[in-house]
Design an enzyme around this catalytic site. Structure first.
Site, PDB file in Angstrom:
ATOM      1  N   HIS A   8       0.823  -1.212   0.000  1.00 56.46           N
ATOM      2  CA  HIS A   8       0.000   0.000   0.000  1.00 56.46           C
ATOM      3  C   HIS A   8       0.857   1.262   0.000  1.00 56.46           C
ATOM      4  CE1 HIS A   8       1.079   0.863   4.160  1.00 56.46           C
ATOM      5  NE2 HIS A   8       0.970  -0.434   4.362  1.00 56.46           N
ATOM      6  N   GLU A  82      -2.334  -7.178   7.361  1.00 63.85           N
ATOM      7  CA  GLU A  82      -0.968  -7.174   7.881  1.00 63.85           C
ATOM      8  C   GLU A  82      -0.803  -8.192   9.008  1.00 63.85           C
ATOM      9  OE1 GLU A  82       2.002  -7.097   7.498  1.00 63.85           O
ATOM     10  OE2 GLU A  82       2.604  -4.992   7.419  1.00 63.85           O
TER      11      GLU A  82
END
Length: 224
Positions: A8, A82
């Site tokens: 990201h 994550e």
């Protein structure tokens, strides 16, 4: 099959070196939005036919410009989120960050029982990430797609690639960074195995992957 693992864009938590791993997570900052827009010229011509992002909003925001350019919807799956920070969530002190990264290193060295306090271990992480990749690949195959992108997170991409890609060693992963909107380009399949062609734009040959630190320079600070 070509599989692109995309980290990201930048967030305020990245700038402040915070362990921001829980949903929904921080939004992209101004630079992060610019980085996401830059993925259009970088990846728009690679024939990507499917896009999947994690449940953290920064990955969906990163995928949005590319999806709009390609006329694609962005699928969302929890499996690509994550690696959990557990009790260290939103902490940025050196000790907490080091313990977090030590868990990643332990997994790459084969100790899947390692976990940060209050967080998942390697068995749980790889089970959900493998499942997310498999689901995205199955959907792509069913639609005749030959290239797909998964927008995920720095530590998660590095852990999964280090364990599942044949020409990327744990030493390479530990020593080599992946900046915001960095891309790990793989070819292959779960059945035949994966080969890394490029890591953050640098060509990865077998001799490179075997040398710790080959490729992109190690990134300072957290990689979330």
């Amino acid at each position: 099959m070509r599989l692109l693992l995309v980290r990201h864009g930048q967030t305020r938590s990245n700038v402040e070196h915070l362990l921001d791993t829980a949903a929904p997570g921080a939004d992209l900052n101004d630079l992060g939005r610019e980085q996401a827009a830059a993925l259009v010229p970088a990846l728009g011509g690679l024939g990507i036919g499917a896009l999947t992002a994690s449940t953290l909003v920064r990955t969906q925001q990163t995928a949005a410009p590319l999806a709009a350019h390609l006329g694609l919807d962005v699928a969302v799956t929890d499996g690509l989120r994550e690696i959990e920070a557990g009790q260290a969530e939103m902490r940025g002190d050196e000790g907490s960050v080091r313990r977090y990264l030590d868990v990643l290193a332990a997994w790459l060295e084969g100790d899947l029982s390692a976990a940060a306090p209050g967080a998942e271990d390697g068995h749980a992480f790889f089970a959900r990430y493998d499942a997310a990749v498999a689901h995205a690949l199955a959907a792509a195959r069913a639609s005749g797609v030959q290239a797909l992108a998964l927008v995920s997170h720095g530590a998660a991409i590095r852990a999964w690639a280090g364990a599942r890609v044949r020409n990327v060693t744990p030493e390479f992963v530990i020593a080599t960074g992946l900046g915001n909107t960095g891309v790990v380009e793989l070819v292959g399949s779960p059945e035949q195995g994966w080969t890394c062609e490029r890591w953050a734009g640098a060509v990865v040959a077998p001799e490179q992957a075997e040398a710790a630190g080959a490729g992109a320079a190690a990134e300072p600070g957290p990689v979330f």
